[in-house]
Design an enzyme around this catalytic site. Structure first.
Site, short mmCIF file in Angstrom:
data_model
loop_
_atom_site.label_atom_id
_atom_site.label_comp_id
_atom_site.label_asym_id
_atom_site.label_seq_id
_atom_site.Cartn_x
_atom_site.Cartn_y
_atom_site.Cartn_z
N SER A 129 24.77 -98.63 15.86
CA SER A 129 25.33 -97.63 16.78
C SER A 129 26.05 -98.31 17.92
O SER A 129 25.68 -99.41 18.34
CB SER A 129 24.17 -96.80 17.33
OG SER A 129 24.57 -96.05 18.44
N LYS A 181 17.82 -100.63 17.23
CA LYS A 181 19.05 -100.98 16.52
C LYS A 181 19.42 -102.44 16.75
O LYS A 181 19.82 -103.16 15.84
CB LYS A 181 20.20 -100.06 16.97
CG LYS A 181 20.06 -98.63 16.53
CD LYS A 181 20.24 -98.49 15.02
CE LYS A 181 19.95 -97.11 14.53
NZ LYS A 181 19.81 -97.01 13.07
N TYR A 206 15.37 -96.50 21.48
CA TYR A 206 16.17 -96.29 20.27
C TYR A 206 17.21 -97.41 20.13
O TYR A 206 17.33 -98.04 19.07
CB TYR A 206 16.87 -94.92 20.32
CG TYR A 206 17.98 -94.78 19.30
CD1 TYR A 206 17.69 -94.70 17.95
CD2 TYR A 206 19.32 -94.75 19.70
CE1 TYR A 206 18.72 -94.60 17.01
CE2 TYR A 206 20.34 -94.63 18.78
CZ TYR A 206 20.04 -94.56 17.44
OH TYR A 206 21.06 -94.46 16.52
P1 NAD Z 1 19.59 -87.93 10.30
O1 NAD Z 1 18.32 -87.76 11.05
O2 NAD Z 1 20.36 -86.71 9.93
O3 NAD Z 1 19.33 -88.76 8.97
C1 NAD Z 1 18.33 -89.74 8.87
C2 NAD Z 1 17.54 -89.46 7.60
O4 NAD Z 1 16.52 -90.45 7.45
C3 NAD Z 1 16.84 -88.11 7.62
O5 NAD Z 1 17.16 -87.40 6.44
C4 NAD Z 1 15.36 -88.45 7.69
O6 NAD Z 1 14.57 -87.48 7.01
C5 NAD Z 1 15.32 -89.83 7.05
N1 NAD Z 1 14.23 -90.70 7.50
C6 NAD Z 1 13.85 -91.00 8.77
N2 NAD Z 1 12.84 -91.87 8.77
C7 NAD Z 1 12.57 -92.16 7.47
C8 NAD Z 1 11.65 -93.01 6.83
N3 NAD Z 1 10.76 -93.72 7.52
N4 NAD Z 1 11.67 -93.07 5.48
C9 NAD Z 1 12.54 -92.33 4.75
N5 NAD Z 1 13.44 -91.50 5.31
C10 NAD Z 1 13.45 -91.42 6.65
O7 NAD Z 1 20.49 -88.93 11.15
P2 NAD Z 1 22.01 -89.34 10.97
O8 NAD Z 1 22.76 -88.79 12.11
O9 NAD Z 1 22.46 -89.07 9.60
O10 NAD Z 1 21.88 -90.91 11.21
C11 NAD Z 1 21.78 -91.84 10.15
C12 NAD Z 1 21.67 -93.24 10.72
O11 NAD Z 1 22.80 -93.51 11.53
C13 NAD Z 1 20.45 -93.45 11.61
O12 NAD Z 1 19.95 -94.75 11.38
C14 NAD Z 1 21.02 -93.34 13.01
O13 NAD Z 1 20.27 -94.08 13.95
C15 NAD Z 1 22.41 -93.94 12.83
N6 NAD Z 1 23.37 -93.46 13.82
C16 NAD Z 1 23.57 -92.10 13.97
C17 NAD Z 1 24.47 -91.65 14.93
C18 NAD Z 1 24.70 -90.18 15.14
O14 NAD Z 1 25.25 -89.80 16.16
N7 NAD Z 1 24.34 -89.30 14.22
C19 NAD Z 1 25.16 -92.57 15.73
C20 NAD Z 1 24.95 -93.93 15.54
C21 NAD Z 1 24.04 -94.36 14.57
C1 UD1 Z 2 24.29 -90.05 22.26
C2 UD1 Z 2 23.16 -91.04 22.38
C3 UD1 Z 2 23.58 -92.35 21.74
C4 UD1 Z 2 24.02 -92.14 20.30
C5 UD1 Z 2 25.15 -91.11 20.29
C6 UD1 Z 2 25.57 -90.84 18.87
C7 UD1 Z 2 22.06 -90.34 24.47
C8 UD1 Z 2 21.79 -90.69 25.88
N1 UD1 Z 2 22.85 -91.21 23.78
O1 UD1 Z 2 25.36 -90.57 22.97
O2 UD1 Z 2 22.53 -93.28 21.75
O3 UD1 Z 2 24.47 -93.34 19.73
O4 UD1 Z 2 24.68 -89.91 20.90
O5 UD1 Z 2 26.37 -89.75 18.75
O6 UD1 Z 2 21.57 -89.36 23.94
N2 UD1 Z 2 27.22 -83.77 27.17
C9 UD1 Z 2 27.25 -82.67 28.02
N3 UD1 Z 2 26.41 -81.62 27.75
C10 UD1 Z 2 25.57 -81.60 26.67
C11 UD1 Z 2 25.56 -82.73 25.80
C12 UD1 Z 2 26.39 -83.80 26.09
O7 UD1 Z 2 27.99 -82.65 28.99
O8 UD1 Z 2 24.83 -80.61 26.49
C13 UD1 Z 2 28.15 -84.89 27.42
C14 UD1 Z 2 27.47 -86.22 27.69
O9 UD1 Z 2 27.19 -86.39 29.06
C15 UD1 Z 2 28.52 -87.21 27.15
C16 UD1 Z 2 29.19 -86.45 26.00
O10 UD1 Z 2 28.92 -85.08 26.26
O11 UD1 Z 2 29.48 -87.46 28.14
C17 UD1 Z 2 28.65 -86.83 24.65
O12 UD1 Z 2 27.23 -86.70 24.64
P1 UD1 Z 2 26.36 -86.87 23.30
O13 UD1 Z 2 26.93 -86.03 22.22
O14 UD1 Z 2 24.92 -86.66 23.66
O15 UD1 Z 2 26.62 -88.39 22.88
P2 UD1 Z 2 26.43 -89.74 23.72
O16 UD1 Z 2 25.94 -89.48 25.08
O17 UD1 Z 2 27.69 -90.51 23.59
#
Ligand code: NAD
Ligand code: UD1
Length: 335
Positions: free
Chosen positions: A123, A151, A147
């Site tokens: 991330s 990572k 978190y």
């Molecule tokens: P998500 O929660 O939708 O998907 C994660 C999946 O992993 C879920 O289906 C959950 O049931 C499964 N899971 C969790 N722990 C597990 C375990 N111990 N064993 C087996 N399955 C397990 O999340 P996502 O948004 O799809 O994110 C996927 C990956 O990407 C994560 O590692 C997350 O940290 C990373 N990531 C997500 C974002 C984001 O904004 N969504 C941003 C940066 C990184």
């Molecule tokens: C969040 C996570 C980050 C993760 C990323 C993935 C936190 C502190 N950080 O980041 O670790 O990698 O998501 O997508 O949760 N905002 C509002 N009102 C809301 C929600 C958000 O104003 O109700 C604003 C936030 O202040 C920010 C922007 O929207 O400026 C995006 O927020 P968000 O979607 O939570 O993502 P990140 O903060 O970038």
């Protein structure tokens, strides 16, 4: 055959759909702690291909041994993990156990079964508060919450693994802010309870499920005072995984890539774009900054373009339109 951990989750499900569409065979391993089993049928309906599904935990070494013995995996794409920043502050041990111990258990099974090709979900949170923008992969790393530290620890573990054994081929992908949903409207992000992230929150306000958006601060050093992020369509992100897999087929060692668009948008710009896409007015109020938030974060995505031949294609209008279609289709609002 590709093993996709966390394959029924938000990013995993879109990636599985693209893998199947590209003719790859997939086994999903997911414990369903943050997703639903019916995602498997939805993926099948979209692609006409059925992924295999194993319900289980990446911390279960015996189950992993069974899966690796049964299938000949070419590579693993590792999405499984917990991802809520606030929750990680309250329950750090759950995050270290699930993310760090879980990843160690998975990498151990890969090593035992000589499957040494891996794409890992990292991330942009590993950059902490950026000193300079846009963020390049060689920017200093600094996690600011449990978190983010999980990572960073997993990234460091992978560097050590790659250094110790040159047979490993690893792509660490640092995602910026994934939003949107599959154009079919059948899979998307399904947050539990009230969403923490901006897009799902806005979508639920537009749908009338939530009253108004709280904008966390309008006094940041940005043109309109609200926070700027690099939002990327989840299908573009999914396609980045296929490009990373192709790259690993031809290149050894560990490679780190930003997956973002390189373009930042403010909270107010997102709100206006979502109003246009949905045709709804989205009421909002300005509230104090959210602790731990940064002003701006966006990628220099040129390394992925250069080395993987990958570039995000979808613009903000498409991201918001697809998020809105998913919001409407998944039964949150009744017409
Ligand atoms: P998500 O929660 O939708 O998907 C994660 C999946 O992993 C879920 O289906 C959950 O049931 C499964 N899971 C969790 N722990 C597990 C375990 N111990 N064993 C087996 N399955 C397990 O999340 P996502 O948004 O799809 O994110 C996927 C990956 O990407 C994560 O590692 C997350 O940290 C990373 N990531 C997500 C974002 C984001 O904004 N969504 C941003 C940066 C990184
Ligand atoms: C969040 C996570 C980050 C993760 C990323 C993935 C936190 C502190 N950080 O980041 O670790 O990698 O998501 O997508 O949760 N905002 C509002 N009102 C809301 C929600 C958000 O104003 O109700 C604003 C936030 O202040 C920010 C922007 O929207 O400026 C995006 O927020 P968000 O979607 O939570 O993502 P990140 O903060 O970038």
């Amino acid at each position: 055959m590709i093993l996709v951990t966390g394959g029924t989750g938000y990013i995993g499900s879109h990636t599985v759909a693209e893998l199947l569409g590209a003719g790859r065979e997939v086994v999903i391993l997911d414990n369903l702690c943050n997703s639903r089993a019916d995602v498997v049928e939805r993926i099948t309906a979209i692609t006409g291909e059925q992924p295999q599904f194993a319900q289980g935990d990446i911390r279960d070494a015996a189950l992993l041994d069974h899966l690796f013995a049964r299938h000949k995996f070419e590579a693993v794409i590792h999405f499984a993990g917990l991802k809520a920043v606030g929750e990680s502050v309250e329950k750090p041990l759950e995050y270290y156990d699930n993310n760090v111990h879980g990843s160690m258990t998975l990498f151990g099974a890969m090593q035992r079964h000589a499957v040494k090709r891996l794409v890992f979900s990292s991330s942009a949170t590993v950059y902490g508060d950026p000193a300079t923008l846009p963020l390049r992969e060689d920017a200093p790393l600094h996690a600011t919450n449990p978190y983010g530290r999980t990572k960073l620890m997993i990234e460091q573990m992978l560097e050590d693994i790659a250094r110790a054994d040159p047979a490993w081929r690893i792509a660490t992908l640092r995602y910026f802010n994934p939003i949107g949903a599959h154009a079919s409207g059948r899979i998307g992000e399904a947050p539990n309870g009230t969403p923490n992230n901006l897009l799902p929150y806005i979508a639920q306000v537009a749908a009338g499920k939530l009253k108004q958006l709280s904008i966390f601060g309008d006094d940041y050093p940005t043109p309109d005072g609200t926070g700027i992020r690099d939002y990327i369509h989840v299908v573009d992100l999914a396609l980045g995984h296929l490009k990373a897999l192709n790259h690993l087929a031809a290149h050894s060692g560990l490679h780190v890539y930003n997956l973002g668009t390189g373009q930042g948008y403010s909270v107010l710009e997102i709100l206006r774009a979502f109003e246009r896409a949905s045709g709804k007015t989205i009421p909002f109020q300005i509230v104090p900054r959210r602790p731990g938030d940064i002003a701006s974060c966006y990628a220099d995505a040129s390394k992925a373009a250069r080395e993987l031949g990958w570039q995000a294609q979808c613009g903000l209008g498409e991201m918001c339109g697809d998020a809105w279609r998913w919001q409407c289709n998944d039964g949150f609002i009744r017409y």
